[in-house]
Design a protein around this motif. Sequence first.
Motif, short mmCIF file in Angstrom:
data_model
loop_
_atom_site.label_atom_id
_atom_site.label_comp_id
_atom_site.label_asym_id
_atom_site.label_seq_id
_atom_site.Cartn_x
_atom_site.Cartn_y
_atom_site.Cartn_z
N THR A 56 0.92 -3.58 3.44
CA THR A 56 1.85 -2.69 2.75
C THR A 56 1.11 -2.00 1.61
O THR A 56 0.06 -2.47 1.16
CB THR A 56 3.05 -3.46 2.15
OG1 THR A 56 2.58 -4.28 1.08
CG2 THR A 56 3.76 -4.29 3.19
N LYS A 57 1.70 -0.91 1.13
CA LYS A 57 1.11 -0.22 -0.02
C LYS A 57 1.08 -1.13 -1.24
O LYS A 57 0.14 -1.09 -2.02
CB LYS A 57 1.91 1.05 -0.34
CG LYS A 57 1.81 2.12 0.71
CD LYS A 57 2.35 3.44 0.22
CE LYS A 57 3.81 3.59 0.42
NZ LYS A 57 4.29 4.97 0.06
N GLU A 58 2.09 -1.96 -1.37
CA GLU A 58 2.19 -2.85 -2.53
C GLU A 58 1.04 -3.86 -2.59
O GLU A 58 0.73 -4.40 -3.66
CB GLU A 58 3.54 -3.56 -2.54
CG GLU A 58 3.85 -4.13 -3.90
CD GLU A 58 5.34 -4.35 -4.13
OE1 GLU A 58 5.66 -5.38 -4.72
OE2 GLU A 58 6.14 -3.50 -3.72
N ASP A 59 0.37 -4.09 -1.47
CA ASP A 59 -0.79 -4.99 -1.47
C ASP A 59 -1.91 -4.47 -2.37
O ASP A 59 -2.81 -5.22 -2.74
CB ASP A 59 -1.33 -5.18 -0.05
CG ASP A 59 -0.45 -6.06 0.82
OD1 ASP A 59 0.41 -6.78 0.26
OD2 ASP A 59 -0.63 -6.04 2.05
N LEU A 60 -1.86 -3.19 -2.74
CA LEU A 60 -2.85 -2.63 -3.66
C LEU A 60 -2.87 -3.39 -4.98
O LEU A 60 -3.89 -3.44 -5.66
CB LEU A 60 -2.55 -1.16 -3.94
CG LEU A 60 -3.17 -0.13 -3.01
CD1 LEU A 60 -2.69 1.26 -3.37
CD2 LEU A 60 -4.68 -0.19 -3.06
N LYS A 61 -1.74 -3.98 -5.34
CA LYS A 61 -1.65 -4.71 -6.61
C LYS A 61 -2.55 -5.94 -6.62
O LYS A 61 -2.82 -6.51 -7.69
CB LYS A 61 -0.21 -5.13 -6.89
CG LYS A 61 0.71 -3.97 -7.19
CD LYS A 61 2.10 -4.49 -7.49
CE LYS A 61 3.10 -3.40 -7.70
NZ LYS A 61 4.45 -3.94 -7.99
N LYS A 62 -3.07 -6.34 -5.47
CA LYS A 62 -3.98 -7.48 -5.39
C LYS A 62 -5.40 -7.10 -5.82
O LYS A 62 -6.24 -7.96 -6.01
CB LYS A 62 -4.00 -8.05 -3.98
CG LYS A 62 -2.67 -8.63 -3.55
CD LYS A 62 -2.70 -9.10 -2.11
CE LYS A 62 -1.33 -9.61 -1.66
NZ LYS A 62 -1.32 -9.98 -0.24
N GLU A 75 1.39 4.95 -5.57
CA GLU A 75 2.31 4.70 -4.46
C GLU A 75 2.73 5.95 -3.68
O GLU A 75 2.67 5.95 -2.45
CB GLU A 75 3.54 3.95 -4.98
CG GLU A 75 4.41 3.37 -3.89
CD GLU A 75 5.45 4.35 -3.37
OE1 GLU A 75 5.81 4.24 -2.19
OE2 GLU A 75 5.87 5.23 -4.14
N PRO A 76 3.11 7.05 -4.33
CA PRO A 76 3.51 8.22 -3.54
C PRO A 76 2.35 8.94 -2.86
O PRO A 76 2.56 9.78 -1.99
CB PRO A 76 4.20 9.14 -4.56
CG PRO A 76 3.73 8.69 -5.89
CD PRO A 76 3.35 7.25 -5.77
#
Length: 87
Positions: A56-62, A75-76
Amino acid sequence: MKTTLSAVLLGLGLALATPSFAAVDINTADQKALEKLPGVGPAKAKAIIAHRPYKTKEDLKKVDGIGDKTYKVLEPEVTVTAGKSAK
């Protein structure tokens, strides 16, 4: 006639003013493409590549240096294609 011409010109102006961009796929983009993202330089681009694959895109927070604030900006402008990864 004037009204029609004005409407056409307004529509054309809006079409040209609307930015059209393709979201950057964080699973397949090369370093140069990632560096075009806001706030992403060479080190962060390498870190993004090192953490592949993303589900997911939110995995970037890792990735070190990408917290909520940076993610909100990115995100966009990013996308994730599941099952594809280029390291």
